[in-house]
Write an enzyme that holds these catalytic residues in place. Structure first.
Site, mmCIF file in Angstrom:
data_model
loop_
_atom_site.group_PDB
_atom_site.id
_atom_site.type_symbol
_atom_site.label_atom_id
_atom_site.label_comp_id
_atom_site.label_asym_id
_atom_site.label_seq_id
_atom_site.Cartn_x
_atom_site.Cartn_y
_atom_site.Cartn_z
ATOM 1 N N TRP A 363 75.569 -49.499 86.631
ATOM 2 C CA TRP A 363 75.762 -50.260 85.203
ATOM 3 C C TRP A 363 75.537 -51.417 85.134
ATOM 4 O O TRP A 363 75.596 -52.188 84.079
ATOM 5 C CB TRP A 363 77.322 -49.766 84.796
ATOM 6 C CG TRP A 363 78.042 -50.678 85.355
ATOM 7 C CD1 TRP A 363 78.131 -51.059 87.008
ATOM 8 C CD2 TRP A 363 79.480 -51.344 84.924
ATOM 9 N NE1 TRP A 363 79.408 -51.680 87.488
ATOM 10 C CE2 TRP A 363 79.893 -51.976 86.222
ATOM 11 C CE3 TRP A 363 79.978 -51.356 83.864
ATOM 12 C CZ2 TRP A 363 81.160 -52.777 85.998
ATOM 13 C CZ3 TRP A 363 81.172 -52.312 83.605
ATOM 14 C CH2 TRP A 363 81.728 -52.988 84.679
ATOM 15 N N GLU A 502 87.129 -49.439 91.813
ATOM 16 C CA GLU A 502 86.622 -48.471 92.483
ATOM 17 C C GLU A 502 87.774 -48.353 93.754
ATOM 18 O O GLU A 502 87.714 -47.224 94.327
ATOM 19 C CB GLU A 502 85.276 -48.646 93.317
ATOM 20 C CG GLU A 502 84.275 -48.446 92.070
ATOM 21 C CD GLU A 502 82.782 -48.413 92.780
ATOM 22 O OE1 GLU A 502 82.688 -49.004 93.815
ATOM 23 O OE2 GLU A 502 82.038 -47.880 92.119
ATOM 24 N N LYS A 620 89.507 -53.989 93.541
ATOM 25 C CA LYS A 620 88.370 -54.278 94.178
ATOM 26 C C LYS A 620 87.547 -55.332 93.528
ATOM 27 O O LYS A 620 86.934 -56.158 93.748
ATOM 28 C CB LYS A 620 87.548 -53.063 94.236
ATOM 29 C CG LYS A 620 86.238 -53.178 94.904
ATOM 30 C CD LYS A 620 85.194 -51.959 94.863
ATOM 31 C CE LYS A 620 84.043 -52.198 95.288
ATOM 32 N NZ LYS A 620 83.265 -50.929 95.257
HETATM 33 C C1 BGC Z 1 80.805 -52.155 92.166
HETATM 34 C C2 BGC Z 1 80.110 -51.292 91.107
HETATM 35 C C3 BGC Z 1 78.720 -51.885 90.816
HETATM 36 C C4 BGC Z 1 78.030 -51.440 92.098
HETATM 37 C C5 BGC Z 1 76.613 -52.140 92.299
HETATM 38 C C6 BGC Z 1 80.027 -51.591 93.412
HETATM 39 O O1 BGC Z 1 80.431 -52.336 94.507
HETATM 40 O O2 BGC Z 1 82.074 -51.517 92.259
HETATM 41 O O3 BGC Z 1 80.795 -52.037 89.898
HETATM 42 O O4 BGC Z 1 78.045 -51.193 89.704
HETATM 43 O O5 BGC Z 1 78.592 -52.220 93.242
HETATM 44 O O6 BGC Z 1 76.497 -53.140 92.204
#
Ligand code: BGC
Length: 803
Positions: A363, A502, A620
């Site tokens: 995203w 996450e 996170k």
């Molecule tokens: C993050 C996501 C992000 C992805 C790519 C992940 O560590 O939690 O929000 O889109 O990295 O940057």
């Protein structure tokens, strides 16, 4: 900070060779032109070892959006994971003096080393002096570029000076035996992605290879032509495994410099000259390459293109500690997506076009869109087109899960299917841990937000009546089908999802992934539903009707959208703090001294100890705070009022403090979001986060994730925070809203933007924001400064005070 590191306003300089930092530098100093991307790895290592890298060195060469989906067995399951393909490595180059060993930095006595990335010109240089053997001094100057002017061209140039001259043997390689091996913990998903169809070489230093994906569905051809500035014996060719190795010898007179240039071109599918004999195909490519102009003209055209691009994203500031990182961030944004990308099918890669996260699309464009839309609207369209081209797949994903509309995948590549790896290997425990982060359904709202940002900045109504409008309506439709009415609450709920944070995939002690009523997800769903209705109101009747007819949107559906958008549930804790999800406050309190620098990764560490981040009130990255990042205060107020939660706006400061005390900032996106979210709540703290976010990759430890690719979302986000949050430049439907909120330390900064075809300059000095309209503009710009609206005529300047 790395002591070998130095910067000027437009350059990043390393004055020491430090093998343990090489992998990080390869990613940080990578070059790209929106089509090709080359890690800054040392050519002599590729050529002298005839292998593909080691712990300190990883050559990577990629074509934007060129993925492979070959299946692998991972944790006992057959999985076809889309991954950006590491192309054949055409840059191998080394030399030997007389009968001595081939040059590489490990085998010489280095006396001087300087590596300089010039952000203005888009070139990377290495200048070295070293001793080969006890007596032979050599000076080597390397320049490389990935041409902004010619999307298929890269050039590597060496100037070799040996004061007393001698016999030089030059070795130039093209290695098609490469694997995707940049991220060790992903090894089970990765490996060899290409198979060689044929090599071809020519006596004048030409080498080329045609290769295909595992199923022969797609082909790539890479050709390299090595040119020497002095007469040399004929090139000797040898194929060693999947590597083509060319060698030639020449006599270097005393006091003269040998110039070696490697011209490299890449073609895929329809661009490859067609012939049934691959040798003929490759020889045509080499012939075309041979006719490319000389290095000076290539460099000049390349630099001129960069110069024009800088002109479209001009930013001036006196503070060096701001100027350099913000320039680096713009540089990488334009290396990933440039005018060369127009017409290409590619999304916005979270880690640049490198192997981190398999080069996949998340995203993250949400952090780039406000900047792209106000500087390079045509490039912002490319990003929207990537999504639109995958709308049917998103519809299919929704149907398969029992929903309507379009359910975009959390991670995608070529097909637009869900590409989140089902398992992640925890490098600390070596366990395969199931990954449920694909439940981040909020990605659809981000896509709707991006389309809307592009519309607001350009006023391009056809975007809403066609592709962009379809995306927004189908995403709204998805939300309307995903919600469930909860009679006890008298509100709609969204269950079984994961928010941006996450660390929380499931409730403690359950095996069922997903959480209920993630506040960010629910508020965004309400926003998308309301936006879908607003969009239909905004379009002239015939366009709105045509759009609805095309998608089969019924009046009843619209009534549903309106009702749901007003009655979605948002969890609130007893003290008025908006809860990240239902039950977040019932989790265990965070350990008293957890680290807020994201190192070591807390989820890995806890998993290795038989515990889980799911159990704790720890996040996170910014989650609820995303709302403050995305929406200006009045819009957030409107949103919460629509949902009937307006009284909780009074607690927003406490909500922010609550989460700030619980974030580890393990995601690079976190600090930049906190900077934007706090801009109007706590300027000093916001500034602190902003400054930290500027150093995310510049000061990253050698062994950190940047080895796998830059953090493009965070880079773009810093540009957004400066422009939208601090200078307060916020496009809206009728006017350009100007609501500056600069932190005390921000002064003497200016930038240019484009709003609905009008070029404007924005300058902040002594807490006065001056807005001037370029005299060449063809029409006025409507400006809204808090509650005052006025027209800014071409050539006119106004001065506004910052509140
Ligand atoms: C993050 C996501 C992000 C992805 C790519 C992940 O560590 O939690 O929000 O889109 O990295 O940057």
């Amino acid at each position: 900070m790395n002591d070998a590191f130095n910067t000027t306003r437009t350059e990043i300089i390393f004055n020491e060779y430090k093998p343990s930092d090489e992998r990080r530098r390869e990613a940080l100093l990578a070059l790209g032109n929106g089509v090709l991307s080359m890690r800054a790895s040392a050519p002599e290592l590729s050529a002298s070892r005839l292998s593909q890298g080691d712990d300190q060195h990883y050559p990577g060469f990629y074509r934007a959006g060129w993925y492979d989906d070959a299946p692998r067995r991972v944790n006992g399951t057959r999985i076809a994971m889309t991954a950006l393909v590491n192309l054949p490595d055409p840059f191998g180059l080394t030399f030997a003096l007389d009968d001595d060993l081939w040059f590489n930095l490990a085998s010489v006595k280095l006396q001087r080393y300087r590596q300089v990335l010039s952000l203005d010109r888009g070139t990377l240089r290495r200048d070295m002096t070293f001793m080969m053997g006890p007596t032979r001094e050599v000076r080597l100057s390397e320049t490389r570029l990935v041409s902004m002017a010619d999307p298929d061209l890269c050039v590597l140039r060496w100037e070799v000076y040996v004061p007393d001259g001698g016999c030089i043997r030059v070795r130039s390689t093209l290695n098609a035996g490469v694997r995707n091996a940049g991220v060790k913990r992903d090894a089970a998903y990765e490996g060899r992605r290409l198979q060689t169809i044929g090599f071809h070489s020519e006596a004048d230093g030409g080498a080329a290879v045609l290769a295909s994906l595992h199923d022969r569905s797609r082909e790539v051809a890479v050709a390299a032509h090595t040119r020497l500035s002095m007469p040399a014996g004929p090139w000797q060719q040898a194929v060693m495994g999947d590597c083509l190795c060319l060698e030639a010898t020449c006599d270097l007179p005393e006091g003269r410099t040998l110039i070696i240039e490697k011209y490299v071109t890449v073609r895929v599918e329809g661009e490859i000259p067609r012939h049934e004999d691959s040798g003929v195909t490759l020889s045509i490519m080499l012939d075309q390459l041979r006719r490319r102009s000389d290095f000076d003209s290539v460099l000049q055209r390349h630099a001129a293109h960069w110069h024009r691009l800088w002109g479209r994203m001009a930013m001036q500031m006196t503070e060096h500690h701001l100027a350099l990182p913000l320039r680096l961030h713009r540089f990488h944004v334009l290396q990933a997506l440039s005018p060369n990308s127009l017409g290409q099918d590619m999304g916005w890669p979270a880690r640049g076009w490198q192997e981190g996260y398999f080069g996949q699309i998340f995203w993250d464009e949400i952090f780039a869109m406000p900047f792209l839309a106000t500087h390079f609207p045509e490039l912002a369209h490319t990003v929207v087109n990537y999504r639109y081209a995958r709308l049917d797949m998103a519809r299919a994903l929704a149907r398969r899960s029992g929903y309507r509309g379009a359910m975009f995948p959390w991670r995608s590549g070529r097909t637009g299917g869900e590409e989140t790896p089902p398992y992640q290997c925890n490098p600390l425990s070596h366990h395969w841990v199931p990954d449920h982060t694909c439940l981040q359904r909020h990605v659809g709202s981000a896509i709707a937000y991006d389309v809307w940002q592009l519309y607001l900045a350009t006023g391009d109504r056809s975007l809403l009546s066609h592709n962009g409008g379809e995306l927004i309506l189908e995403i709204a439709r998805f939300w309307a089908s995903m919600v469930r009415f909860n009679p006890e609450r008298g509100r709609y709920v969204i269950e079984g999802v994961i928010g941006p944070d996450e660390y929380h995939n499931a409730y403690p002690n359950t095996d069922v992934p997903g959480l209920d009523n993630n506040a960010y997800t629910n508020v965004m769903a309400s926003w998308v539903l309301a936006l879908a209705l607003e969009l239909l109101d905004l379009l002239p009747d015939e366009e709105a009707d045509a759009l609805q007819q095309r998608l089969g949107v019924t009046p009843l559906e619209r009534v549903d959208w309106d009702r749901i958008s007003r009655t979605l549930y948002v969890p609130v804790q007893g003290d008025g703090v908006i809860s990240q999800f239902e039950g977040f406050d019932r989790l265990e309190s965070p350990p008293p001294k957890f680290r807020q620098d994201g190192r070591p990764r807390l989820d890995w560490m806890l998993e290795a100890q038989g515990d889980k981040t799911d159990n704790y009130q720890l996040t996170k990255q910014a989650d609820v705070l995303m709302l403050l990042y995305l929406f200006p205060p009045r819009e957030l107020e409107r949103l919460l009022a629509r949902l009937g939660y307006i009284e909780h706006l009074a607690e927003i400061r406490r909500t922010a403090d609550y989460y700030l005390a619980r974030i580890t900032h393990e995601s690079s996106l976190s600090k930049v979001v906190c900077a934007g979210a706090l801009a109007r709540l706590d300027a000093e703290r916001s500034w602190d986060y902003f400054r930290q976010s500027l150093r995310t990759d510049l000061d990253a430890p050698s062994d950190s994730g940047i080895q796998e690719g830059i953090h493009l979302g965070a880079m773009a986000g810093s540009l957004d925070v400066l422009q939208r949050h601090y200078l307060g430049i916020v496009p809206s439907v009728a006017c350009l809203q100007v609501m500056p909120a600069p932190p005390a330390a921000l002064d003497n900064v200016s930038l240019d933007i484009e709003y609905k075809g009008v070029r404007l300059s924005v300058a902040l000095k002594d807490r006065i924001l001056s807005l001037s309209s370029d005299p060449r503009n063809s029409h006025d710009a409507c400006i809204e400064y808090w509650d005052n609206r006025f027209s800014l005529k071409p050539g006119q300047v106004i001065h506004l005070t910052c509140r």
